[in-house]
Design a protein around this motif. Structure first.
Motif, mmCIF file in Angstrom:
data_model
loop_
_atom_site.group_PDB
_atom_site.id
_atom_site.type_symbol
_atom_site.label_atom_id
_atom_site.label_comp_id
_atom_site.label_asym_id
_atom_site.label_seq_id
_atom_site.Cartn_x
_atom_site.Cartn_y
_atom_site.Cartn_z
ATOM 1 N N UNK A 1 0.726 -1.070 0.015
ATOM 2 C CA UNK A 1 -0.124 -0.252 -0.246
ATOM 3 C C UNK A 1 0.919 1.193 0.070
ATOM 4 N N UNK A 2 1.959 1.299 0.725
ATOM 5 C CA UNK A 2 2.876 2.335 0.989
ATOM 6 C C UNK A 2 3.495 2.771 -0.465
ATOM 7 N N UNK A 3 4.113 1.564 -1.016
ATOM 8 C CA UNK A 3 4.747 1.688 -2.368
ATOM 9 C C UNK A 3 3.875 2.054 -3.625
ATOM 10 N N UNK A 4 2.709 1.600 -3.522
ATOM 11 C CA UNK A 4 1.588 2.021 -4.522
ATOM 12 C C UNK A 4 1.306 3.589 -4.328
ATOM 13 N N UNK A 5 0.965 4.128 -3.018
ATOM 14 C CA UNK A 5 0.849 5.395 -2.727
ATOM 15 C C UNK A 5 2.062 6.239 -3.139
ATOM 16 N N UNK A 6 3.221 5.824 -2.899
ATOM 17 C CA UNK A 6 4.158 6.590 -3.291
ATOM 18 C C UNK A 6 4.322 6.692 -4.962
ATOM 19 N N UNK A 7 4.021 5.589 -5.495
ATOM 20 C CA UNK A 7 4.036 5.814 -7.057
ATOM 21 C C UNK A 7 2.917 6.805 -7.508
ATOM 22 N N UNK A 8 1.825 6.547 -6.856
ATOM 23 C CA UNK A 8 0.869 7.779 -7.417
ATOM 24 C C UNK A 8 1.128 9.093 -7.236
ATOM 25 N N UNK B 1 -14.207 -0.887 -3.765
ATOM 26 C CA UNK B 1 -13.537 -0.358 -2.777
ATOM 27 C C UNK B 1 -14.182 1.261 -2.537
ATOM 28 N N UNK B 2 -14.859 1.611 -1.576
ATOM 29 C CA UNK B 2 -15.345 2.969 -1.231
ATOM 30 C C UNK B 2 -14.424 3.834 -0.754
ATOM 31 N N UNK B 3 -14.238 5.155 -1.330
ATOM 32 C CA UNK B 3 -13.399 6.320 -0.837
ATOM 33 C C UNK B 3 -13.449 6.376 0.641
ATOM 34 N N UNK B 4 -14.875 6.580 0.992
ATOM 35 C CA UNK B 4 -15.212 6.611 2.429
ATOM 36 C C UNK B 4 -14.310 5.624 3.499
ATOM 37 N N UNK B 5 -14.059 4.642 3.131
ATOM 38 C CA UNK B 5 -13.295 3.559 3.811
ATOM 39 C C UNK B 5 -11.964 3.856 4.257
ATOM 40 N N UNK B 6 -11.535 4.810 3.298
ATOM 41 C CA UNK B 6 -10.168 5.253 3.538
ATOM 42 C C UNK B 6 -9.888 6.429 4.387
ATOM 43 N N UNK B 7 -10.972 7.306 4.439
ATOM 44 C CA UNK B 7 -10.982 8.461 5.301
ATOM 45 C C UNK B 7 -11.474 8.273 6.876
ATOM 46 N N UNK C 1 -4.137 3.521 4.446
ATOM 47 C CA UNK C 1 -3.432 3.057 3.269
ATOM 48 C C UNK C 1 -3.022 1.540 2.997
ATOM 49 N N UNK C 2 -3.612 0.823 4.015
ATOM 50 C CA UNK C 2 -3.445 -0.594 4.083
ATOM 51 C C UNK C 2 -4.716 -1.275 4.240
ATOM 52 N N UNK C 3 -4.238 -2.190 5.376
ATOM 53 C CA UNK C 3 -5.330 -3.220 5.804
ATOM 54 C C UNK C 3 -6.139 -2.429 7.068
ATOM 55 N N UNK C 4 -5.830 -1.288 7.320
ATOM 56 C CA UNK C 4 -6.313 -0.356 8.316
ATOM 57 C C UNK C 4 -7.614 0.504 7.860
ATOM 58 N N UNK C 5 -8.072 0.183 6.807
ATOM 59 C CA UNK C 5 -9.264 0.876 6.244
ATOM 60 C C UNK C 5 -10.676 0.690 7.116
ATOM 61 N N UNK C 6 -11.439 1.170 6.715
ATOM 62 C CA UNK C 6 -12.849 0.974 7.389
ATOM 63 C C UNK C 6 -13.816 -0.350 6.965
ATOM 64 N N UNK D 1 -2.745 -2.851 -2.780
ATOM 65 C CA UNK D 1 -2.131 -2.176 -3.573
ATOM 66 C C UNK D 1 -3.256 -0.834 -4.087
ATOM 67 N N UNK D 2 -4.340 -1.317 -4.437
ATOM 68 C CA UNK D 2 -5.636 -0.351 -4.897
ATOM 69 C C UNK D 2 -5.812 0.682 -3.934
ATOM 70 N N UNK D 3 -5.802 0.286 -2.805
ATOM 71 C CA UNK D 3 -5.991 1.363 -1.377
ATOM 72 C C UNK D 3 -5.071 2.262 -1.383
ATOM 73 N N UNK D 4 -3.772 1.758 -1.347
ATOM 74 C CA UNK D 4 -2.784 2.609 -1.205
ATOM 75 C C UNK D 4 -2.589 3.535 -2.488
#
Length: 512
Positions: A13-20, A427-433, A443-448, A464-467
């Motif tokens: 998740x972290x690596x994918x977030x960094x790439x994006x 994957x809902x955006x609201x679960x990441x916020x 950005x990992x398995x800690x989503x809602x 990966x998609x989440x991050x």
């Protein structure tokens, strides 16, 4: 140090977030507790768990690029006997791309290298978050500590992503979060417990790699806790834990395993095999290699977060001892189909993870702390019993797709498996916020998710998609001077953000 974005955790998740984020010109600092980025697929030793459509659709373009680069690494460095278009290096049963963790490490470092060369991305290895300064709904500053030198450093950034394996920023920031199982009265989930149990957390596993060299003796010294583990018979198990019997994940009935194909039962060796020598021409007579991540070495006697430091160390040690004891049992006592005992030709591959004990650099953590999110994904969202058609709930704020069954392993609370059907999902955006933070994302398995839906949202392509969605959202918010919650709540902004995602290779619809 200052940056536009601090990503805590260098897993998938972290690596994918960094790439994006970096692809949009954002300056990023990313931390990693070990010396390997990649998380569950590298330092934790778990090959990608994927769905049956993965070769054609059902992931982001960057994740597909990653998979192609994994195969290309083998094609460019090894002699493949047949067409490698859909090469599965290990012919493992769990994935179409079971491969050596060092290959993913190489690929991820390569995918991030251009950003590191320009100084846009700084990766701080052997580094973890020491403290978080949060006032109201904003994180203002994070202090990092280098685990090797003890040096502490403060980081200020407009945005932060918690991509740690266990949601480590949440308690440090004083944020609301959930562990374990929710109550049915809270979620309405058919398979939820009647009463919430924060300790009902899935087992973690210490993975190790083995090569089989028939006719040789590679027996390790007897592990310190072997006498305990060889007689340990959990209440939820049909036999001793160190045996070729375990509960069937779906039926809970006694299931028989065997080490190699040809015996009576499910072949453990082929399950996560990462090197199938029959596919390669090599000058060295190497044996097949597999990764031990099996029912028999799931550790469920205690957790490693939200416990005392003493208990954490004890459980990490005992988890390691369990995996080493299982290897020793296989080498010395495991019954063979020919009536003999033991497979001394099993060789512990210490080089695989570059560790002295031969175990993975980090424990594979299935279930993290989870944010109290703007939206919490529940069983009803993905269950075929609650959704008509081919997919789960089609959220208006969707930022990606995924598919896997709800797969819960035995837990610290003494619960056995839960393995039930789930539809291909969104994957809902609201679960990441988080509800209680404006500039921090999960950005990992800690989503809602819940304890139950964690079972299908924790797998590699989804993480990966989440991050990646988190990294893209930060870049979008910085460019348009807005907040994550505003992007979700403003329909115009949301549609525009989703358009940006699709242009960048995100899939927001299932194509079947």
């Amino acid at each position: 140090m200052k940056a536009d974005l601090l990503i805590a955790g260098g897993g998938l998740g972290g690596c994918a977030a960094a790439m994006a984020a970096c692809s949009k010109g954002i300056k990023v600092i990313m931390t990693e507790e070990t010396d390997w980025i990649g998380g569950q697929v590298t330092s934790q030793g778990v090959p990608p768990d994927e769905h049956r459509w993965i070769e054609k659709f059902g992931c982001t373009k960057r994740y597909r690029d990653y998979r192609e680069k994994v195969r290309a690494t083998y094609l460019n460095t090894m002699q493949i006997k047949e067409n490698g278009e859909f090469l599965n290096p290990g012919n493992g049963l769990v994935s179409n791309i079971c491969h050596d963790p060092r290959v993913t490490l190489h690929v991820l470092n390569d995918m991030l290298l251009s950003y590191e060369l320009t100084g846009q991305l700084v990766i701080l290895r052997h580094t973890k978050v020491y403290s978080v300064q949060k006032e109201g709904s904003r994180v203002h500053k994070i202090t990092l500590t280098n685990e090797e030198t003890g040096v502490k450093e403060e980081i200020e950034a407009p945005f932060y992503i918690d991509a740690t394996e266990a949601g480590d920023l949440l308690p440090l920031a004083g944020m609301a979060y959930v562990t374990g199982a929710e109550a049915k009265s809270e979620t309405g989930e058919p398979h939820a417990l009647e009463t919430a149990d924060p300790s009902d957390i899935q087992a973690f596993t210490y993975v190790l790699g083995m090569e089989y060299r028939a006719g040789e003796d590679h027996t390790i010294p007897e592990p310190d806790m072997y006498s305990f583990w060889r007689t340990f018979h959990p209440d939820i198990w049909p036999d001793k834990l160190l045996s070729f019997h375990a509960p069937h994940p779906v039926t809970k009935e006694k299931r028989t395993y065997t080490l190699f194909k040809g015996g009576e039962g499910f072949p453990l060796w082929e399950y996560r095999r990462i090197f199938d020598r029959s596919q390669f021409d090599t000058p060295y007579h190497a044996g097949d290699v597999t990764l031990m991540n099996w029912p028999q070495n799931d550790y469920f006697l205690g957790n490693i977060y939200d416990v005392s430091e003493e208990d954490k160390k004890k459980n990490l040690y005992q988890g390691k001892q369990l995996s080493l004891s299982l290897l020793y049992w296989l080498q010395t006592e495991a019954p063979r189909p020919d009536g003999g005992k033991g497979y001394p030709g099993l060789m512990l591959r210490k080089d695989l993870f570059e560790t002295e004990d031969g175990l993975a650099k980090a424990a594979y953590i299935r279930e993290s702390r989870r944010i109290k999110a703007e939206y919490t994904i529940v069983e009803q969202d993905v269950s075929p019993d609650f959704n008509e058609g081919k997919t789960g709930k089609r959220y208006e704020d969707r930022v990606g797709v995924g598919s896997y069954s709800i797969d819960l392993h035995p837990s610290m609370a003494g619960k056995t498996y839960l393995d039930i059907k789930a539809l291909p999902f969104y994957i809902p955006l609201g679960a990441l916020i988080p509800k209680d933070a404006d500039n921090l994302l999960a950005g990992c398995k800690n989503i809602g998710s819940t304890h139950i839906t964690n079972g299908c949202y924790r797998l590699h392509p989804v993480e990966w998609n989440i991050g990646e969605a988190c990294g893209a959202l930060v870049a979008y918010c910085l460019k348009h001077q807005t907040k994550p919650k505003e992007v979700r709540e403003d329909r115009r902004l949301l549609k525009h953000f989703q358009q940006v995602l699709q242009e960048d290779g995100f899939e927001l619809e299932w194509r079947f």
